[in-house]
Design a protein around this motif. Structure first.
Motif, PDB file in Angstrom:
ATOM      1  N   TYR A 103     -22.214 -14.886   7.486  1.00 50.66           N
ATOM      2  CA  TYR A 103     -21.299 -14.723   8.610  1.00 50.66           C
ATOM      3  C   TYR A 103     -20.002 -14.084   8.120  1.00 50.66           C
ATOM      4  N   ALA A 146     -15.847 -13.742   9.281  1.00 45.70           N
ATOM      5  CA  ALA A 146     -14.847 -14.381  10.121  1.00 45.70           C
ATOM      6  C   ALA A 146     -13.487 -13.759   9.834  1.00 45.70           C
ATOM      7  N   TYR A 203     -10.793 -20.815   8.961  1.00 45.55           N
ATOM      8  CA  TYR A 203     -11.139 -19.798   9.946  1.00 45.55           C
ATOM      9  C   TYR A 203     -11.591 -20.412  11.269  1.00 45.55           C
ATOM     10  N   TYR A 209     -11.938 -15.898  14.798  1.00 47.34           N
ATOM     11  CA  TYR A 209     -13.075 -15.086  15.197  1.00 47.34           C
ATOM     12  C   TYR A 209     -14.218 -15.209  14.190  1.00 47.34           C
ATOM     13  N   TRP A 210     -15.424 -15.341  14.733  1.00 52.15           N
ATOM     14  CA  TRP A 210     -16.632 -15.420  13.924  1.00 52.15           C
ATOM     15  C   TRP A 210     -17.700 -14.503  14.500  1.00 52.15           C
TER      16      TRP A 210
END
Length: 126
Positions: A94, A96, A111, A115-116
């Motif tokens: 992922y 972020a 985080y 946003y991810w």
């Protein structure tokens, strides 16, 4: 803000992959961008991060010397070049982003609330 990862796949041990994290909807160089990974049954762990405004980077010990993070500030993309991949690198990766510049943290909790992306699967066969 919006993040989209790409570039995952299946690779043999010793191989390479390059992941991309395309960012939109926020000021790219006022944020730090990090890569995390999560294997089945394990906690999410930080892999690497970059501060696009000044190029500062951090790496987890497990990937130092094998992975390289970089940012293309003109395209708002962060790359993770992964070389010498091993089966233990298998995970969902992922990216972020969190507001800030300079030092970039690699702890997932830093985080949360920002946003991810949705993640991209990396599978390394032995």
């Amino acid at each position: 803000g919006h993040l989209v990862e790409s570039g995952g796949g299946l690779v043999q041990a010793g191989g390479s992959l390059r992941l991309s994290c395309a960012a939109s909807g926020f000021t790219f160089d006022r944020h730090t961008i990090a890569w995390f990974r999560q294997a089945p049954g394990e906690e999410r762990e930080g892999v690497s991060c970059v501060s696009p405004s000044d190029g500062n980077t951090q790496y987890a010990d497990s990937v130092k010397g094998r992975f390289t993070i970089s940012s293309d500030n003109a395209k708002n993309i962060v790359y993770l070049q992964m070389n010498s991949l091993q089966p233990e690198d298998t995970a969902v990766y992922y990216c972020a982003a969190r507001r800030g510049t300079g030092y970039c943290p690699t702890q997932p909790k830093e985080y949360y609330g920002y946003y991810w992306g949705q993640g991209t699967q990396v599978t390394v066969s032995s």
